[in-house]
Design a protein around this motif. Structure first.
Motif, PDB file in Angstrom:
ATOM      1  N   ALA A 161       0.838  -1.203   0.000  1.00 34.91           N
ATOM      2  CA  ALA A 161       0.000   0.000   0.000  1.00 34.91           C
ATOM      3  C   ALA A 161       0.874   1.255   0.000  1.00 34.91           C
ATOM      4  O   ALA A 161       0.564   2.240  -0.690  1.00 34.91           O
ATOM      5  CB  ALA A 161      -0.925  -0.014   1.211  1.00 34.91           C
ATOM      6  N   GLY A 190      -2.363 -10.192  -9.030  1.00 37.16           N
ATOM      7  CA  GLY A 190      -2.763 -10.842  -7.779  1.00 37.16           C
ATOM      8  C   GLY A 190      -4.261 -11.077  -7.775  1.00 37.16           C
ATOM      9  O   GLY A 190      -4.890 -11.208  -8.833  1.00 37.16           O
ATOM     10  N   GLY A 196      -8.899 -15.791 -12.154  1.00 38.89           N
ATOM     11  CA  GLY A 196      -9.815 -16.301 -13.167  1.00 38.89           C
ATOM     12  C   GLY A 196     -10.621 -17.475 -12.650  1.00 38.89           C
ATOM     13  O   GLY A 196     -10.422 -17.960 -11.528  1.00 38.89           O
ATOM     14  N   PHE A 244      -8.188 -21.479  -5.716  1.00 43.84           N
ATOM     15  CA  PHE A 244      -6.744 -21.567  -5.968  1.00 43.84           C
ATOM     16  C   PHE A 244      -6.229 -22.853  -5.335  1.00 43.84           C
ATOM     17  O   PHE A 244      -5.583 -22.842  -4.297  1.00 43.84           O
ATOM     18  CB  PHE A 244      -6.064 -20.321  -5.384  1.00 43.84           C
ATOM     19  CG  PHE A 244      -5.092 -19.692  -6.341  1.00 43.84           C
ATOM     20  CD1 PHE A 244      -5.422 -19.471  -7.662  1.00 43.84           C
ATOM     21  CD2 PHE A 244      -3.827 -19.314  -5.904  1.00 43.84           C
ATOM     22  CE1 PHE A 244      -4.532 -18.888  -8.551  1.00 43.84           C
ATOM     23  CE2 PHE A 244      -2.926 -18.732  -6.783  1.00 43.84           C
ATOM     24  CZ  PHE A 244      -3.278 -18.528  -8.101  1.00 43.84           C
ATOM     25  N   TRP A 296      -0.970 -10.708 -22.720  1.00 46.97           N
ATOM     26  CA  TRP A 296      -1.467 -11.436 -21.544  1.00 46.97           C
ATOM     27  C   TRP A 296      -2.364 -10.516 -20.737  1.00 46.97           C
ATOM     28  O   TRP A 296      -2.010  -9.352 -20.499  1.00 46.97           O
ATOM     29  CB  TRP A 296      -0.283 -11.866 -20.684  1.00 46.97           C
ATOM     30  CG  TRP A 296      -0.657 -12.809 -19.585  1.00 46.97           C
ATOM     31  CD1 TRP A 296      -0.948 -12.488 -18.296  1.00 46.97           C
ATOM     32  CD2 TRP A 296      -0.763 -14.238 -19.672  1.00 46.97           C
ATOM     33  NE1 TRP A 296      -1.236 -13.626 -17.581  1.00 46.97           N
ATOM     34  CE2 TRP A 296      -1.131 -14.709 -18.401  1.00 46.97           C
ATOM     35  CE3 TRP A 296      -0.598 -15.152 -20.721  1.00 46.97           C
ATOM     36  CZ2 TRP A 296      -1.327 -16.061 -18.132  1.00 46.97           C
ATOM     37  CZ3 TRP A 296      -0.791 -16.497 -20.457  1.00 46.97           C
ATOM     38  CH2 TRP A 296      -1.146 -16.944 -19.176  1.00 46.97           C
TER      39      TRP A 296
HETATM   40  P1  NAD Z   1      -2.631 -11.342  -3.468  1.00 46.13           P
HETATM   41  O1  NAD Z   1      -3.620 -10.460  -4.117  1.00 46.13           O
HETATM   42  O2  NAD Z   1      -2.895 -11.832  -2.108  1.00 46.13           O
HETATM   43  O3  NAD Z   1      -1.206 -10.612  -3.403  1.00 46.13           O
HETATM   44  C1  NAD Z   1      -0.562 -10.103  -4.553  1.00 46.13           C
HETATM   45  C2  NAD Z   1       0.450  -9.065  -4.128  1.00 46.13           C
HETATM   46  O4  NAD Z   1      -0.225  -7.935  -3.594  1.00 46.13           O
HETATM   47  C3  NAD Z   1       1.413  -9.526  -3.043  1.00 46.13           C
HETATM   48  O5  NAD Z   1       2.697  -9.040  -3.336  1.00 46.13           O
HETATM   49  C4  NAD Z   1       0.843  -8.871  -1.800  1.00 46.13           C
HETATM   50  O6  NAD Z   1       1.789  -8.654  -0.774  1.00 46.13           O
HETATM   51  C5  NAD Z   1       0.355  -7.557  -2.355  1.00 46.13           C
HETATM   52  N1  NAD Z   1      -0.646  -6.852  -1.555  1.00 46.13           N
HETATM   53  C6  NAD Z   1      -1.518  -7.372  -0.652  1.00 46.13           C
HETATM   54  N2  NAD Z   1      -2.318  -6.395  -0.163  1.00 46.13           N
HETATM   55  C7  NAD Z   1      -1.936  -5.246  -0.755  1.00 46.13           C
HETATM   56  C8  NAD Z   1      -2.379  -3.895  -0.683  1.00 46.13           C
HETATM   57  N3  NAD Z   1      -3.391  -3.520   0.114  1.00 46.13           N
HETATM   58  N4  NAD Z   1      -1.760  -2.963  -1.442  1.00 46.13           N
HETATM   59  C9  NAD Z   1      -0.762  -3.323  -2.266  1.00 46.13           C
HETATM   60  N5  NAD Z   1      -0.293  -4.575  -2.375  1.00 46.13           N
HETATM   61  C10 NAD Z   1      -0.875  -5.539  -1.641  1.00 46.13           C
HETATM   62  O7  NAD Z   1      -2.402 -12.566  -4.484  1.00 46.13           O
HETATM   63  P2  NAD Z   1      -1.507 -13.866  -4.291  1.00 46.13           P
HETATM   64  O8  NAD Z   1      -2.168 -14.798  -3.319  1.00 46.13           O
HETATM   65  O9  NAD Z   1      -0.083 -13.524  -4.077  1.00 46.13           O
HETATM   66  O10 NAD Z   1      -1.598 -14.496  -5.755  1.00 46.13           O
HETATM   67  C11 NAD Z   1      -2.663 -15.262  -6.179  1.00 46.13           C
HETATM   68  C12 NAD Z   1      -3.635 -14.459  -7.019  1.00 46.13           C
HETATM   69  O11 NAD Z   1      -2.950 -13.859  -8.109  1.00 46.13           O
HETATM   70  C13 NAD Z   1      -4.708 -15.321  -7.634  1.00 46.13           C
HETATM   71  O12 NAD Z   1      -5.947 -14.657  -7.567  1.00 46.13           O
HETATM   72  C14 NAD Z   1      -4.249 -15.453  -9.076  1.00 46.13           C
HETATM   73  O13 NAD Z   1      -5.280 -15.747  -9.990  1.00 46.13           O
HETATM   74  C15 NAD Z   1      -3.645 -14.112  -9.323  1.00 46.13           C
HETATM   75  N6  NAD Z   1      -2.721 -14.154 -10.452  1.00 46.13           N
HETATM   76  C16 NAD Z   1      -3.071 -13.518 -11.622  1.00 46.13           C
HETATM   77  C17 NAD Z   1      -2.210 -13.591 -12.711  1.00 46.13           C
HETATM   78  C18 NAD Z   1      -2.545 -12.942 -14.033  1.00 46.13           C
HETATM   79  O14 NAD Z   1      -1.685 -12.872 -14.875  1.00 46.13           O
HETATM   80  N7  NAD Z   1      -3.758 -12.482 -14.251  1.00 46.13           N
HETATM   81  C19 NAD Z   1      -1.008 -14.281 -12.596  1.00 46.13           C
HETATM   82  C20 NAD Z   1      -0.695 -14.904 -11.398  1.00 46.13           C
HETATM   83  C21 NAD Z   1      -1.551 -14.829 -10.324  1.00 46.13           C
END
Ligand code: NAD
Length: 500
Positions: free
Chosen positions: A203, A218, A243, A350, A416
């Motif tokens: 954040a 994410g 997704g 997931f 992508w």
């Molecule tokens: P997540 O959303 O929990 O975290 C992603 C990142 O965001 C981490 O680095 C985390 O520390 C950070 N984060 C958390 N809260 C935050 C905030 N308030 N402000 C800023 N940053 C913050 O996701 P995850 O569990 O690490 O990954 C899994 C998810 O990612 C799944 O939903 C998956 O589908 C998605 N994903 C999407 C793609 C794509 O290309 N579309 C690729 C890989 C993963």
């Protein structure tokens, strides 16, 4: 007093539950200094010729190959994914993108000449320039902990930006490797900064002045929070989110290939891939055989060697509660690969769980595939490529593969990203490069013609401008009639243009 956990981030192997290593947590108050350091390096970097930047990207690909075993080792240690997956899903995309960017970024981002067919703009020469934003942020997940941050950083710097990367707090040591590769490849010191921590650090990065764009990959929930925070200060974002991807299998498909494809697409990374197949729709005549075959193959997968654990205890418990998938009798956060006949709520799972349902005909397949709030990717399996093309175009997704799955993440030229709740904007390909630049329109004009629409205004010139509208944009007859009808005004406008 600060405790170790306030200052250190420890990653844990989700199979052995042993600590892997630690990195210092970033103090959010340090963010302005970190962004400023990246900005200083970015000035040097963007001043280099595109050829010099390409050489560094090319070298980055070589450095990844040189350290391939070490990098794969850290990825495996922090995620417990099978080594094959670390190589195929983390190293291949990284090297492919580095090489593609080295060969193509300069051409894609070269100044574009703008040509004018409009008579009144003939004195102008103009260009569209693709300028870097300055310093951008990349916030990335743990599931492809090297491939995703590496490709995002590579694209951003190929376009001339500096980057502050926040890798997932679950895979910090892998995140550090991204910066190490670029430093060894020869980027200016400080161009790629890595900050470590969880939501608080993420954040703070999104809020940091000097971050000109945020590339977030994410979950949907966090992505929306990030977009709202960035939007509040007018900062653009690209969102690569989760997704609920469909796989559509027609009765005329090569069923053996479709079954192998379904097995891979469902249980890749223990189902923890953004594009993993979560809903398989099979045409009714082959449904029963397919569902039985998939369940059989799923039972044959080797836990640990082929299907790793879930990344955390919380994640394991969540998937278990949502789907009823069983815990095997072993240490680590594993779940059994599970095939469910029927549907689950429209929520990303997931984990190693997939649903299978029958469909009847093309329209039904498309309706079911699109019956979700998500729209990341999809796949269509059939021997009839005409049908595949029709169905692909009707599926609401950012990527649709035919008789295959997922490979395009490791192809630099393939865009992508998703639609609907799966996000917006694109990474990878020329469109990923465009996301890393702002377009500036610049022109040149010797100033010999004075526009007739400048002050002072008078009725005769206004009449000329009115006539000119039809002369410039009308069809043959309309142009002649307008030239005659508004001749007086047109002459006045022309005279004013040449200063008489
Ligand atoms: P997540 O959303 O929990 O975290 C992603 C990142 O965001 C981490 O680095 C985390 O520390 C950070 N984060 C958390 N809260 C935050 C905030 N308030 N402000 C800023 N940053 C913050 O996701 P995850 O569990 O690490 O990954 C899994 C998810 O990612 C799944 O939903 C998956 O589908 C998605 N994903 C999407 C793609 C794509 O290309 N579309 C690729 C890989 C993963």
């Amino acid at each position: 007093m600060a405790t170790a956990s306030d200052t250190e981030l420890v990653s844990v192997n989700p199979a052995t539950l042993e600590p892997v290593g630690s990195v210092p947590r970033t103090d959010p108050d340090e963010m302005p200094r970190i962004v400023a350091a990246a900005a200083a390096a970015q000035e040097q970097w963007s001043a280099l010729s595109p050829g010099a930047r390409s050489a560094v990207l090319h070298e980055a690909g070589r450095v990844v190959r040189a350290h391939a075993d070490e990098i794969a080792g850290v990825v495996v240690a922090e995620t417990a994914k099978p080594r094959t997956e670390a190589i195929a899903h983390d190293l291949y995309p990284a090297v492919d993108h580095a090489v593609w960017l080295a060969r193509n970024a300069a051409g894609v981002l070269a100044d574009e000449r703008v040509r004018f067919s409009q008579l009144h703009l003939k004195t102008k020469k103009a260009w569209l320039l693709h300028e870097p934003f300055g310093v951008v942020a990349a916030i990335t997940p743990w599931n492809i902990p090297f491939g995703i941050p590496f490709t995002e950083v590579a694209t951003a710097i190929a376009a001339g930006n500096g980057v502050v990367l926040k890798p997932s707090e679950l895979t910090p040591l892998t995140g550090d490797w991204v910066a190490r590769v670029f430093v060894e490849a020869g980027v200016p010191a400080g161009l790629v900064q890595v900050v470590h921590g969880d939501a608080t650090v993420g954040a703070a990065l999104v809020d940091a002045r000097g971050i000109a764009k945020v590339f977030f990959t994410g979950s949907v929930a966090v992505g929306r929070r990030v977009a709202a925070a960035a939007g509040a200060r007018g900062c653009p974002v690209v969102l690569e989110l989760g997704g609920k991807d469909p796989m559509v299998v027609f009765a005329d498909a090569d069923l053996d290939r479709a079954l192998d494809g379904a097995l891979f697409a469902s249980f890749i990374n223990a189902g923890q891939a953004c594009v993993s197949a979560e809903r398989i729709y099979v045409e009714r005549p082959v449904y029963a055989d397919f569902a039985r075959g998939l369940a059989e193959r799923a039972r044959g997968l080797k836990l640990g060697d082929e299907v790793g654990p879930l990344i955390s205890e919380a994640q394991r418990d969540k998937v278990e509660a949502l789907t009823g998938a069983r815990r095997p009798d072993r240490d680590g956060w594993f779940l059994e690969p599970t095939v469910i006949e029927g549907s689950l709520p429209d929520e990303e799972v997931f984990g190693p769980v997939v649903t299978v349902e029958p469909f009847d005909g093309e329209d039904d397949a498309v309706r079911r595939a699109n019956d979700t709030e998500f729209g990341l990717a999809a796949s269509v399996w059939t021997r009839d490529l005409e049908k595949a093309r029709r169905v692909s175009r009707r599926i609401e997704a950012g990527m649709v593969w035919v008789n295959d799955f997922g490979y395009s993440f490791a192809a630099g030229q393939a865009a992508w990203g998703g639609v609907k709740s799966s996000g917006f904007g694109r990474t990878n390909s020329r469109h990923g490069l465009y996301e890393c630049t702002r377009v500036k329109y610049v022109d040149e004009d010797r100033g010999l013609v004075r526009p007739a629409w400048w002050f002072p205004y008078d009725d005769v010139t206004a009449d000329g401008l009115r006539g000119m509208l039809d002369v410039l944009y009308g069809s043959g007859g309309e142009r002649v009639r307008a030239a005659w009808k508004h001749r007086r005004g047109l002459v006045r406008a022309a005279r004013r243009s040449i200063g008489r």
